[in-house]
Design an enzyme around this catalytic site. Sequence first.
Site, PDB file in Angstrom:
ATOM      1  CD  GLU A   1      -2.683  -1.023   2.628  1.00 24.54           C
ATOM      2  OE1 GLU A   1      -3.479  -1.941   2.817  1.00 24.54           O
ATOM      3  OE2 GLU A   1      -2.477  -0.115   3.456  1.00 24.54           O
TER       4      GLU A   1
ATOM      5  CB  CYS B   1       1.839   7.096   3.915  1.00 25.56           C
ATOM      6  SG  CYS B   1       1.968   5.710   5.060  1.00 25.56           S
TER       7      CYS B   1
ATOM      8  CB  CYS C   1       4.974  -6.201   9.563  1.00 21.50           C
ATOM      9  SG  CYS C   1       5.964  -5.574  10.942  1.00 21.50           S
TER      10      CYS C   1
ATOM     11  CB  CYS D   1       1.313  -4.454  16.396  1.00 22.70           C
ATOM     12  SG  CYS D   1       3.038  -3.945  16.493  1.00 22.70           S
TER      13      CYS D   1
ATOM     14  CB  CYS E   1      -0.957  -3.721  13.018  1.00 23.10           C
ATOM     15  SG  CYS E   1      -0.189  -3.389  11.424  1.00 23.10           S
TER      16      CYS E   1
ATOM     17  CG  HIS F   1       0.886   1.637  20.294  1.00 21.68           C
ATOM     18  ND1 HIS F   1       0.373   2.778  19.739  1.00 21.68           N
ATOM     19  CD2 HIS F   1       1.578   1.007  19.298  1.00 21.68           C
ATOM     20  CE1 HIS F   1       0.719   2.830  18.454  1.00 21.68           C
ATOM     21  NE2 HIS F   1       1.460   1.782  18.176  1.00 21.68           N
TER      22      HIS F   1
ATOM     23  CB  CYS G   1      -2.682  -0.491   9.631  1.00 21.23           C
ATOM     24  SG  CYS G   1      -3.680   0.931   9.278  1.00 21.23           S
TER      25      CYS G   1
END
Length: 368
Positions: A101, A114, A121, A125, A128, A230, A345
């Site tokens: 993305e 972005c 990944c 998390c 996400c 977080h 994300c």
Amino acid sequence: MNRQFPKSLHDLGFSGLAAVLAAAGVVPHHAKALWRALYRESALDLSACDFLPPLQRWVHQSVGAGKAFFLDVPEVVDEIRSTDGLTRKFLLRLCDGQIIETVLMGYDARQTVCVSTQAGCAMGCVFCATGRMGFVRHLRPGEIVAQVLHARRILQQIHPHKRLRNLVLMGMGEPLNNLNAVLQALDIISDTRGIGIGPSKIAISTVGVVPGILQLAAEARPYRLAVSLHGSTDEERTALVPAGRRWPLDTLIDACRSYGKTTGKRIFFEWTLIAGTNDAPQTAVRLAKLLDGIDAHINLIPLNPTDGFAGTASPSGLAFQKILLAAGFPCTFRQSRGIDVAAGCGMLQAAKRRVSLPDCDSTRPITE
Ligand code: SAH
Ligand code: SF4
């Protein structure tokens, strides 16, 4: 057999490009014209460029299908626009079929792109969508650069007078797990002979990969650093961010202090607000204590709901913000268009795997 695999020209920095030309007997002087075509003109097809004969010949012999070099030009699989048309999210297919993305955000004076740094990944998390995919592979420098070029081409089409000025590495993936490629890409992107996005307008966002933070400081890299926190205790944080087990808060905050001291730079701390999980007033108080003495700016991010995570966006963001402001920290809400809605994300990617391609309306409005 010594088989040479094709290489992307977008993987090469200026000196690498000049060296490739020199090795082929093309005087380095032509590297400037090639660089300009790649990064000023965002060329999609070098054979159509108006080069002097030696460079033209080299392009003819060396660039294209079955030749030594190729250009990173990802294919647009889907595009989603915000209702005002100012945010555009692209799902891009890389040459091996991986999908990533990229988001172009033009909702204020800043024109920001972005980008993703990995397909998937490894950090997992829990809130996400990219984390839920798991790690697929690192992106090459050229694949990071190509996202910026794509965004700039689109910006030139829709607002020819506007310049792409800002870059955030907040798309899919953990930039500090792919740091060499990221730094090579940023050298290309910030080169003033080409794309020329100023280093101070480039933000690297990390989940808190301590060796990477220390490397950025030791090398005095001129980029901005954002750390996704977080949680104000290890217990609170590791429940959301498993990487917190590898680098507990005291280690991470020490690294941030050392980064701040060495570079003199402000650090941006990102905080995704989740109702009943990390939005209590005492959490804000603990966070302020944790960051005491650090030149910190806190970015509050409303949670985007994702499949497989039951948490909901916090209704008490303002009270949380008030406590941090009172403690003397600049504290803002990240605008809820762009990275927060679906990109950054892997949400668009995840949605794509659920919905077959023909069902996707490319001008479908983003719900905010
Ligand atoms: N891996 C890096 C950069 C990519 S994620 C990092 O974690 O910082 C960019 C930001 O989006 C991070 O702050 C991340 O915590 C946040 N994010 C991811 N999923 C989200 C979601 N569903 N809602 C809100 N923010 C999210
Ligand atoms: Fe990876 Fe960042 Fe998503 Fe965590 S928030 S899984 S580090 S992309």
